[in-house]
Design a protein around this motif. Sequence first.
Motif, PDB file in Angstrom:
ATOM      1  N   ASP A 118       0.887  -1.173   0.000  1.00 59.87           N
ATOM      2  CA  ASP A 118       0.000   0.000   0.000  1.00 59.87           C
ATOM      3  C   ASP A 118       0.917   1.213   0.000  1.00 59.87           C
ATOM      4  OD1 ASP A 118      -1.415   2.220   1.181  1.00 59.87           O
ATOM      5  OD2 ASP A 118      -2.802   0.873   2.210  1.00 59.87           O
ATOM      6  N   SER A 121      -0.820   6.439  -2.477  1.00 66.37           N
ATOM      7  CA  SER A 121      -2.103   6.746  -1.831  1.00 66.37           C
ATOM      8  C   SER A 121      -2.376   8.233  -1.583  1.00 66.37           C
ATOM      9  CB  SER A 121      -2.207   5.977  -0.499  1.00 66.37           C
ATOM     10  OG  SER A 121      -1.938   4.616  -0.704  1.00 66.37           O
ATOM     11  N   PRO A 122      -2.356   9.042  -2.657  1.00 62.27           N
ATOM     12  CA  PRO A 122      -2.651  10.468  -2.481  1.00 62.27           C
ATOM     13  C   PRO A 122      -4.142  10.689  -2.261  1.00 62.27           C
ATOM     14  CG  PRO A 122      -2.377   9.970  -4.803  1.00 62.27           C
ATOM     15  CD  PRO A 122      -2.104   8.688  -4.057  1.00 62.27           C
ATOM     16  N   ASN A 123      -4.488  11.908  -1.929  1.00 62.28           N
ATOM     17  CA  ASN A 123      -5.884  12.240  -1.667  1.00 62.28           C
ATOM     18  C   ASN A 123      -6.475  13.046  -2.808  1.00 62.28           C
ATOM     19  OD1 ASN A 123      -5.665  11.009   0.873  1.00 62.28           O
ATOM     20  ND2 ASN A 123      -4.737  12.870   1.693  1.00 62.28           N
ATOM     21  N   HIS A 132       3.504  11.945   0.230  1.00 68.15           N
ATOM     22  CA  HIS A 132       3.034  11.022  -0.806  1.00 68.15           C
ATOM     23  C   HIS A 132       4.159  10.710  -1.789  1.00 68.15           C
ATOM     24  CE1 HIS A 132      -0.907  13.040   0.324  1.00 68.15           C
ATOM     25  NE2 HIS A 132      -1.050  11.793   0.703  1.00 68.15           N
ATOM     26  N   HIS A 158      -4.149   3.139  -2.372  1.00 71.20           N
ATOM     27  CA  HIS A 158      -5.285   3.353  -1.459  1.00 71.20           C
ATOM     28  C   HIS A 158      -5.616   4.849  -1.424  1.00 71.20           C
ATOM     29  CE1 HIS A 158      -7.787   2.068   1.971  1.00 71.20           C
ATOM     30  NE2 HIS A 158      -7.419   3.169   2.577  1.00 71.20           N
ATOM     31  N   GLY A 160      -7.210   8.504  -1.192  1.00 63.41           N
ATOM     32  CA  GLY A 160      -8.185   9.122  -0.295  1.00 63.41           C
ATOM     33  C   GLY A 160      -9.284   9.762  -1.132  1.00 63.41           C
ATOM     34  N   GLU A 257     -10.510   4.694  -0.635  1.00 64.22           N
ATOM     35  CA  GLU A 257     -11.350   4.594   0.562  1.00 64.22           C
ATOM     36  C   GLU A 257     -12.818   4.338   0.201  1.00 64.22           C
ATOM     37  OE1 GLU A 257     -10.603   7.965   3.100  1.00 64.22           O
ATOM     38  OE2 GLU A 257      -8.435   7.664   2.993  1.00 64.22           O
ATOM     39  N   TYR A 310     -11.335   7.233   8.936  1.00 68.03           N
ATOM     40  CA  TYR A 310     -10.136   6.651   8.331  1.00 68.03           C
ATOM     41  C   TYR A 310      -9.828   5.280   8.935  1.00 68.03           C
ATOM     42  CZ  TYR A 310      -5.190   6.940   6.740  1.00 68.03           C
ATOM     43  OH  TYR A 310      -3.961   6.726   6.163  1.00 68.03           O
ATOM     44  N   ASP A 314      -9.663   1.462   7.342  1.00 62.65           N
ATOM     45  CA  ASP A 314      -8.481   0.604   7.352  1.00 62.65           C
ATOM     46  C   ASP A 314      -8.769  -0.776   7.938  1.00 62.65           C
ATOM     47  OD1 ASP A 314      -6.157   1.295   5.970  1.00 62.65           O
ATOM     48  OD2 ASP A 314      -5.815   3.008   7.292  1.00 62.65           O
ATOM     49  N   TYR A 332       2.460  -1.176   4.628  1.00 62.75           N
ATOM     50  CA  TYR A 332       1.898   0.165   4.504  1.00 62.75           C
ATOM     51  C   TYR A 332       3.048   1.154   4.454  1.00 62.75           C
ATOM     52  CZ  TYR A 332      -2.431  -2.044   6.194  1.00 62.75           C
ATOM     53  OH  TYR A 332      -3.530  -2.856   6.351  1.00 62.75           O
ATOM     54  N   VAL A 334       3.738   4.562   4.615  1.00 64.87           N
ATOM     55  CA  VAL A 334       3.047   5.796   5.005  1.00 64.87           C
ATOM     56  C   VAL A 334       3.924   6.536   6.026  1.00 64.87           C
ATOM     57  CG1 VAL A 334       0.893   6.767   5.896  1.00 64.87           C
ATOM     58  CG2 VAL A 334       0.855   4.527   4.788  1.00 64.87           C
ATOM     59  N   GLN A 338       1.745   8.754  11.039  1.00 60.36           N
ATOM     60  CA  GLN A 338       0.652   7.795  11.218  1.00 60.36           C
ATOM     61  C   GLN A 338       1.065   6.545  12.005  1.00 60.36           C
ATOM     62  OE1 GLN A 338      -1.972   7.197   7.840  1.00 60.36           O
ATOM     63  NE2 GLN A 338      -1.537   9.237   7.057  1.00 60.36           N
ATOM     64  N   HIS A 341      -1.706   5.427  14.400  1.00 54.98           N
ATOM     65  CA  HIS A 341      -2.843   4.874  13.659  1.00 54.98           C
ATOM     66  C   HIS A 341      -2.596   3.406  13.298  1.00 54.98           C
ATOM     67  CE1 HIS A 341      -5.947   4.412  10.571  1.00 54.98           C
ATOM     68  NE2 HIS A 341      -5.008   4.043   9.733  1.00 54.98           N
ATOM     69  N   PHE A 342      -1.416   3.116  12.772  1.00 58.07           N
ATOM     70  CA  PHE A 342      -1.178   1.734  12.345  1.00 58.07           C
ATOM     71  C   PHE A 342      -0.964   0.785  13.522  1.00 58.07           C
ATOM     72  CE2 PHE A 342      -0.527   3.865   8.247  1.00 58.07           C
ATOM     73  CZ  PHE A 342      -1.453   3.123   7.516  1.00 58.07           C
TER      74      PHE A 342
HETATM   75  N1  ARG Z   1      -4.390   8.870   1.884  1.00 54.23           N
HETATM   76  C1  ARG Z   1      -3.648   8.724   3.114  1.00 54.23           C
HETATM   77  C2  ARG Z   1      -2.926  10.022   3.451  1.00 54.23           C
HETATM   78  O1  ARG Z   1      -2.748  10.848   2.605  1.00 54.23           O
HETATM   79  C3  ARG Z   1      -2.638   7.614   3.039  1.00 54.23           C
HETATM   80  C4  ARG Z   1      -3.244   6.239   2.981  1.00 54.23           C
HETATM   81  C5  ARG Z   1      -2.312   5.198   3.448  1.00 54.23           C
HETATM   82  N2  ARG Z   1      -2.880   3.889   3.432  1.00 54.23           N
HETATM   83  C6  ARG Z   1      -3.762   3.409   4.314  1.00 54.23           C
HETATM   84  N3  ARG Z   1      -4.213   2.197   4.153  1.00 54.23           N
HETATM   85  N4  ARG Z   1      -4.182   4.114   5.324  1.00 54.23           N
HETATM   86  O2  ARG Z   1      -2.523  10.208   4.579  1.00 54.23           O
END
Ligand code: ARG
Length: 567
Positions: A118, A121-123, A132, A158, A160, A257, A310, A314, A332, A334, A338, A341-342
């Motif tokens: 993973d 994963s941009p938004n 990113h 992944h 956003g 997402e 979020y 996940d 992941y 990232v 985070q 979070h993980f």
């Molecule tokens: N879109 C998220 C961000 O910009 C990153 C996602 C990472 N992957 C995940 N499974 N949470 O912070």
Amino acid sequence: MEIFQSQLNRKLSEALAAAGFPPAGDVSPATDPRFGDYQSNAALVLGKKRGENPRKIADAIVSRLDVAEICEQPNVAGAGFINFTLKREAVEKKIAEMLHDERLGVASATSPRKIVVDFGSPNVAKPMHVGHIRSTFLGDALARIAEFLGHDVIRDNHIGDWGTQFGMVIWGWKNLLDLESLKRDPIAELVRIYKETNERATKDEAVREAARAELVKLQAGDPENYSIWKQCVDLSMREFSKAYELLDIHYDIVRGESFYNDRLPAVVERLLKSGLAEMSEGAVCVFFRDIPELVDKPCIIRKRDGGYNYATTDVATVDYRINDLKANAIWYVVGAPQILHFKQIFAIARREGYTADFHHIAFGSILGADRKLMKTRSGENVPLHDLLEEGMTRARAIIAEKNPELAESERNEIAKVIGIGAIKYADLSQYRMTDYIFSWDKMLSLHGNTAPYLQNAYVRIRSIFRKAGAVSLREAPALSEPAELNLAKRLSQFAEIVPQVLNDFRPNILANYLFELANSFHTFYEACPVLKADEPVRSSRLALCDLTGRVLQRGLKLLGIDVPERM
Ligand code: ARG
């Protein structure tokens, strides 16, 4: 083709067993070449454990070590280190094998895994930030290396593409959109309307309410809002794809997402039912009362207003990757913000009984010259596209100066390879957790630990072959000069280095290896004439050149970096 290191490990454990000792660690590359090529501190480890003289233990081990096939007689040095020096014939044999091996000696993993990576994963409708960008380079390199080692890799973007920002975006779309700007630069326009709506909303209660209402309508499936959302996603994806194409980055699947949206209620129900989650002040939370670092950090999976977040997504993503994709490892890639979070997501997954390997591959920041987070002059995130364009423009100027004869089209092609390679390499050659300062001059320099330096070494090798005319490479090169032997030993280490990258997800180990290889090559090239040498030395040296070029090319490719034929 077994690598020297594992051959020595095997011999060492045999000797330990014969001497009546338990296993005591692996051999490692020598810290100082004066002491040999590999070393073991087994005697020191055992001496400490047993309260005995390590030198005596070392002697006992050495007397039972049977490494004559590949090493000189091992010697004991200092407090009890055992040093190994490879025999020239063994290195010659290894090089001969490598010359015939597509994989350059790198073995495939003995137990291949199915790994979801993973990364990127941009938004949607938010600016892509340097986090990113790092994730994209790092994740791509790790995926390439895992694939080369024989793992079954699924690259998942992944994105956003769901979340509260769409309330603002849709309100902005309906009230602020400039169609011309949207056509010219869709992401910039989406970012503009998002930001402006956000600003208005902070000042104006009515806008805030209206944006919230747009979000509720979207979530309820309102066709107009759904269509606006869809356009935002498509426009953004189209822009991301352009960057990916330039960067030679490919995804197997894009499960953003939104893909998990209708699975979220069931996730929360399930966790409530199994007792892993509980109601707390109107929200649904998972508490980690038995995990000291998470004791006071519950994970909210349904907010008080009934909305999912979020984290809920996940948790659903873990289900999908393991149950549907059949993954047994999930990586992941990232940024470090985070980490918490993980930790929560992985803790929940383990409690649910998932046994897959979960790794959060975190990384630090890219800084500007002022040592603050890299931003544009006006304080915005640097758009990836602009970064890549500037890299290519700067590379073009350097090439024009270095080699004015090149035709324009070729120069542009090379500028792409050099400019993008430089940006990727500047990132990947750093230990991922360190913050680094983004510097064009440094990354584009033809000297030092940079992509252009490595690419230039490759180009130099190609030019040797262009001048050499028809050559036949010597099947079994002779390594009579120290610089030849030294280069050959380095080449043989490629197979040891590549799998090591995945131990702690550090492509910088490979980058640094390639840098040292290029240095060894330059030393060799200065000390040992190639084209002017007489046969059979000439073709023996050409074989070393050829192998160096192939290792450089393959190694850089594993980092996602190409090489030009000339520059
Ligand atoms: N879109 C998220 C961000 O910009 C990153 C996602 C990472 N992957 C995940 N499974 N949470 O912070």
